[in-house]
Design a protein around this motif. Sequence first.
Motif, PDB file in Angstrom:
ATOM      1  N   PRO A  90      11.308  50.433  32.042  1.00 52.64           N
ATOM      2  CA  PRO A  90      10.598  49.716  33.104  1.00 52.64           C
ATOM      3  C   PRO A  90      10.429  48.218  32.872  1.00 52.64           C
ATOM      4  CG  PRO A  90       9.505  51.781  32.638  1.00 52.64           C
ATOM      5  CD  PRO A  90      10.572  51.621  31.593  1.00 52.64           C
ATOM      6  N   SER A  91      10.302  47.782  31.621  1.00 48.67           N
ATOM      7  CA  SER A  91      10.113  46.352  31.383  1.00 48.67           C
ATOM      8  C   SER A  91      11.404  45.553  31.565  1.00 48.67           C
ATOM      9  CB  SER A  91       9.562  46.113  29.971  1.00 48.67           C
ATOM     10  OG  SER A  91      10.514  46.532  28.999  1.00 48.67           O
ATOM     11  N   HIS A  92      12.547  46.217  31.577  1.00 48.40           N
ATOM     12  CA  HIS A  92      13.819  45.512  31.770  1.00 48.40           C
ATOM     13  C   HIS A  92      14.370  45.727  33.176  1.00 48.40           C
ATOM     14  CE1 HIS A  92      18.207  44.654  31.051  1.00 48.40           C
ATOM     15  NE2 HIS A  92      17.630  43.557  30.622  1.00 48.40           N
ATOM     16  N   HIS A  93      14.314  46.936  33.657  1.00 49.77           N
ATOM     17  CA  HIS A  93      14.717  47.262  35.035  1.00 49.77           C
ATOM     18  C   HIS A  93      13.529  47.944  35.710  1.00 49.77           C
ATOM     19  CE1 HIS A  93      18.873  46.695  33.575  1.00 49.77           C
ATOM     20  NE2 HIS A  93      19.144  46.439  34.843  1.00 49.77           N
ATOM     21  N   GLY A  94      12.734  47.147  36.393  1.00 48.75           N
ATOM     22  CA  GLY A  94      11.571  47.685  37.086  1.00 48.75           C
ATOM     23  C   GLY A  94      11.975  48.563  38.255  1.00 48.75           C
ATOM     24  N   ASP A  95      10.992  49.219  38.838  1.00 48.95           N
ATOM     25  CA  ASP A  95      11.256  50.131  39.947  1.00 48.95           C
ATOM     26  C   ASP A  95      11.973  49.441  41.101  1.00 48.95           C
ATOM     27  OD1 ASP A  95       9.937  51.918  38.344  1.00 48.95           O
ATOM     28  OD2 ASP A  95       8.243  52.216  39.703  1.00 48.95           O
ATOM     29  N   GLU A  96      11.634  48.184  41.360  1.00 49.72           N
ATOM     30  CA  GLU A  96      12.277  47.479  42.471  1.00 49.72           C
ATOM     31  C   GLU A  96      13.771  47.263  42.216  1.00 49.72           C
ATOM     32  OE1 GLU A  96      12.718  45.965  46.241  1.00 49.72           O
ATOM     33  OE2 GLU A  96      11.048  47.105  45.405  1.00 49.72           O
ATOM     34  N   SER A  97      14.174  47.144  40.965  1.00 49.38           N
ATOM     35  CA  SER A  97      15.602  46.995  40.691  1.00 49.38           C
ATOM     36  C   SER A  97      16.360  48.268  41.062  1.00 49.38           C
ATOM     37  CB  SER A  97      15.855  46.602  39.232  1.00 49.38           C
ATOM     38  OG  SER A  97      15.520  47.648  38.351  1.00 49.38           O
ATOM     39  N   PHE A  98      15.747  49.427  40.875  1.00 50.74           N
ATOM     40  CA  PHE A  98      16.363  50.683  41.317  1.00 50.74           C
ATOM     41  C   PHE A  98      16.404  50.737  42.846  1.00 50.74           C
ATOM     42  CE2 PHE A  98      15.328  52.024  36.986  1.00 50.74           C
ATOM     43  CZ  PHE A  98      16.429  52.794  36.651  1.00 50.74           C
ATOM     44  N   GLN A  99      15.305  50.292  43.478  1.00 45.29           N
ATOM     45  CA  GLN A  99      15.257  50.263  44.947  1.00 45.29           C
ATOM     46  C   GLN A  99      16.400  49.396  45.487  1.00 45.29           C
ATOM     47  OE1 GLN A  99      13.535  51.724  47.332  1.00 45.29           O
ATOM     48  NE2 GLN A  99      11.690  52.524  46.377  1.00 45.29           N
ATOM     49  N   ARG A 100      16.546  48.217  44.918  1.00 49.08           N
ATOM     50  CA  ARG A 100      17.570  47.279  45.390  1.00 49.08           C
ATOM     51  C   ARG A 100      18.978  47.800  45.114  1.00 49.08           C
ATOM     52  NH1 ARG A 100      16.240  42.428  47.023  1.00 49.08           N
ATOM     53  NH2 ARG A 100      18.078  41.390  46.151  1.00 49.08           N
ATOM     54  N   ALA A 101      19.175  48.441  43.967  1.00 48.89           N
ATOM     55  CA  ALA A 101      20.496  48.994  43.647  1.00 48.89           C
ATOM     56  C   ALA A 101      20.883  50.054  44.668  1.00 48.89           C
ATOM     57  CB  ALA A 101      20.494  49.578  42.240  1.00 48.89           C
ATOM     58  N   ALA A 102      19.938  50.917  45.028  1.00 47.69           N
ATOM     59  CA  ALA A 102      20.231  51.965  46.013  1.00 47.69           C
ATOM     60  C   ALA A 102      20.517  51.357  47.386  1.00 47.69           C
ATOM     61  CB  ALA A 102      19.063  52.951  46.103  1.00 47.69           C
ATOM     62  N   ALA A 103      19.739  50.363  47.780  1.00 48.45           N
ATOM     63  CA  ALA A 103      19.869  49.786  49.124  1.00 48.45           C
ATOM     64  C   ALA A 103      21.042  48.816  49.250  1.00 48.45           C
ATOM     65  CB  ALA A 103      18.572  49.072  49.507  1.00 48.45           C
ATOM     66  N   LEU A 104      21.271  48.019  48.213  1.00 47.86           N
ATOM     67  CA  LEU A 104      22.233  46.918  48.307  1.00 47.86           C
ATOM     68  C   LEU A 104      23.448  47.060  47.397  1.00 47.86           C
ATOM     69  CD1 LEU A 104      19.570  44.064  48.239  1.00 47.86           C
ATOM     70  CD2 LEU A 104      20.649  45.087  50.257  1.00 47.86           C
ATOM     71  N   GLY A 105      23.397  48.016  46.486  1.00 49.09           N
ATOM     72  CA  GLY A 105      24.415  48.087  45.454  1.00 49.09           C
ATOM     73  C   GLY A 105      24.071  47.088  44.365  1.00 49.09           C
ATOM     74  N   VAL A 106      24.877  47.064  43.314  1.00 50.25           N
ATOM     75  CA  VAL A 106      24.594  46.146  42.215  1.00 50.25           C
ATOM     76  C   VAL A 106      25.904  45.765  41.519  1.00 50.25           C
ATOM     77  CG1 VAL A 106      24.146  47.973  40.507  1.00 50.25           C
ATOM     78  CG2 VAL A 106      23.073  45.762  40.214  1.00 50.25           C
ATOM     79  N   GLY A 142      11.252  59.070  25.105  1.00 53.59           N
ATOM     80  CA  GLY A 142      10.730  57.940  24.351  1.00 53.59           C
ATOM     81  C   GLY A 142      11.002  56.583  24.940  1.00 53.59           C
ATOM     82  N   ILE A 143      11.392  56.531  26.223  1.00 55.19           N
ATOM     83  CA  ILE A 143      11.646  55.250  26.882  1.00 55.19           C
ATOM     84  C   ILE A 143      10.462  54.960  27.800  1.00 55.19           C
ATOM     85  CG2 ILE A 143      13.168  53.993  28.456  1.00 55.19           C
ATOM     86  CD1 ILE A 143      15.399  55.994  27.498  1.00 55.19           C
ATOM     87  N   ASN A 144       9.677  53.965  27.428  1.00 59.50           N
ATOM     88  CA  ASN A 144       8.462  53.663  28.201  1.00 59.50           C
ATOM     89  C   ASN A 144       8.544  52.304  28.800  1.00 59.50           C
ATOM     90  OD1 ASN A 144       7.146  56.155  27.636  1.00 59.50           O
ATOM     91  ND2 ASN A 144       6.816  55.402  25.575  1.00 59.50           N
TER      92      ASN A 144
END
Length: 144
Positions: A90-106, A142-144
């Motif tokens: 989460p500290s490197h790829h926050g939830d919004e980065s997943f949202q944007r990847a799904a909506a816009l691609g990456v 163990g990924i927090n």
Amino acid sequence: MKLIYAIAVILAVGAVGYAFWPTTEPIVQSGPTSSSGDTALAEVILPDTFSDNARIGRLAYEAKCASCHGINAVGQDGVAPPLVHKIYEPSHHGDESFQRAAALGVQGHHWPFGNMPPVDGITRGDAAMIIAYIRELQRANGIN
């Protein structure tokens, strides 16, 4: 009489829902993840239980994401990276980065898999449930 009929319908719907409720899975998912012979890129330990949101997200993940990212987000060699990996904490790829990847691609930037296209037919709500599932998998590993 109407009350008895209503109760019978409710019980029938409940029985059907129970029959289709997901069962538990093996604790570790690794090795081949598709019929094409691709192999998992991560070993993933499943949590003992998932929250309601993560259970919903798991179904959406399996429908929209698993064909590339593998069952339980283990990744697929030559196809897509594992999402249960410290790169996606989460500290490197926050939830919004997943949202944007799904909506816009990456654009591909951490792995040699190339670009990820947008995911057709996924809403922000769907993505939020998928993220809940991925985050619970990450915490169990163990990924927090």
